[in-house]
Design an enzyme around this catalytic site. Structure first.
Site, mmCIF file in Angstrom:
data_model
loop_
_atom_site.group_PDB
_atom_site.id
_atom_site.type_symbol
_atom_site.label_atom_id
_atom_site.label_comp_id
_atom_site.label_asym_id
_atom_site.label_seq_id
_atom_site.Cartn_x
_atom_site.Cartn_y
_atom_site.Cartn_z
ATOM 1 N N ASP A 142 0.660 -1.343 -0.024
ATOM 2 C CA ASP A 142 0.223 0.158 -0.074
ATOM 3 C C ASP A 142 0.967 1.325 -0.449
ATOM 4 O O ASP A 142 0.437 2.381 -0.514
ATOM 5 C CB ASP A 142 -1.112 0.277 1.600
ATOM 6 N N ARG A 287 0.649 -9.689 -4.277
ATOM 7 C CA ARG A 287 1.612 -9.667 -3.242
ATOM 8 C C ARG A 287 2.223 -10.347 -3.730
ATOM 9 O O ARG A 287 2.656 -11.171 -2.904
ATOM 10 C CB ARG A 287 0.526 -9.480 -2.518
#
Ligand code: F6P
Length: 360
Positions: A142, A287
């Site tokens: 993020d 991810r």
């Protein structure tokens, strides 16, 4: 001459690409340079609650494959706050003292915690309670940790989202469609903004900039009038509905997570523009996989920087990336504020000047 140390290392919170290269750098510098010992702690702080603590001895021999591997060999969790740990009988218990005891049972002189702002805040609270020597390394796709331009994992996630857009251009053009790519990022729009520009999105929607469906539909129609038969939209998961409601989904444990704003937008944009719309939710693909070059570099530099802090006896600090230098800041400062996209950011300006629609 720096005295011998036994350093623990754990990864906490959501995994991302670059955690393993950071562990590798810690091992090389701590063992190779100083002759210390490095103890990997499994499953974040949960490894320190186990008796005996759950560990993985880390040595230089055999460590090299970590450079190119995603995830974390130590395991991690983004559940189980030790101050309110969910027990099997349904109660919550404060297990922070067990972590402190685990640190001492292992004879650690210092602990490196690789985590985002939430994990670092918890680790700091435990460290303060138990007088533990903690050093932090920021990681999160993020990129919302304060005081650092880059956190481990962000660059790889942006690369994956950019590649997704690269692919979607062709199929969108072939079918004259609007395709919406929903990306992660928690409350921040860093992934959407960066990948949107790099991947040539026509519309970028981020939580930091309010939008109107009407503006997006007008923009798509204008493109159609110009003979551009397709449009790509990238949207950050935390973008709200026009009415300001967060779009979330409950996971199997009943916990609510961001997800689904792409479908909300698809319906509105299809109605408002007449375009045929498709939605792709990129999810955890962001991810996974091989860490990007930048993530390998940042992770390696952070691992080395963390060991330097320990050698200097500078604790309660987090390594950060500022102007291509690794420096450190008090963890307190790093967790004090959330790093959202600044609406005056140079990339926001870049997008606007290139005619990308930000929805406002
Ligand atoms: O914080 C990293 C992140 O991938 C966010 O972008 C996302 O909202 C969340 O974690 C997903 O969490 P989980 O892995 O629990 O589904």
């Amino acid at each position: 001459m720096v005295e011998h140390k036994r350093v623990g290392i754990l990864t906490s919170g959501g995994d991302c690409a670059g955690l393993n290269p950071a562990i590798r750098a810690v091992v090389y510098h701590a063992i190779g340079t100083y002759g210390w010992e490095v103890v990997g702690i499994r499953q974040a702080t949960q490894g320190l609650m186990e008796r005996p603590p759950k560990t993985l001895k880390l040595e230089i021999e055999g460590i090299d494959p970590l450079l190119t591997s995603g995830g974390t060999i130590l395991g991690t969790t983004n559940k189980g706050n030790p101050f309110a740990f969910p027990m099997s009988d349904g109660t919550l218990r404060d297990r922070s003292q067990e972590i402190i005891d685990g640190y001492h049972l292992l004879g650690l002189d210092a602990l490196i915690g690789i985590g985002g702002d939430g994990s670092l805040a918890i680790l700091r609270k435990v460290a303060q309670q138990g007088n533990l020597n903690l050093v932090g390394i920021p990681k999160t796709i993020d990129n919302d940790v304060n005081c650092t331009e880059l956190s481990i994992g962000f660059n790889t996630a942006v690369k994956i989202a950019t590649e997704a857009l690269d692919r979607l251009h062709f199929t969108a053009a072939s079918h004259s469609r609007v395709i919406i790519l929903e990306v992660m990022g928690r409350d921040a729009g860093h992934i959407a903004l960066n990948a949107g520009i790099a991947g040539g999105a026509d519309v970028i929607l981020i939580p930091e900039i309010p939008y109107k469906i009407e503006n997006i539909c007008n923009y798509i129609r204008k493109r159609q009038d110009l003979g551009k038969n397709y449009s790509l939209i990238i949207v950050a998961e935390a973008v709200r509905t026009e009415a300001g409601e967060a779009v979330t989904q409950d996971d199997l444990s009943g916990k609510s997570r961001f997800g689904g704003i792409g479908y909300y937008l698809a319906e509105k944009i299809s109605d408002g523009s007449g375009a045929e719309v498709r939605v792709i939710v990129l999810g955890h693909i962001q991810r996974g996989g091989v860490p990007s070059t930048i993530d390998r570099l940042v992770a390696s530099a952070f691992g080395v920087g963390a060991i330097e802090l320990i050698a200097e006896g500078k604790y309660d600090q987090m390594v950060t990336w500022q102007n291509r230098q690794v420096v450190s800041v008090p963890i307190e400062e790093a967790i004090a504020k959330y790093r959202a996209v600044d609406p005056d950011d140079t990339l926001v300006k870049t997008a606007r000047c290139m005619g990308i629609c930000l929805g406002d």
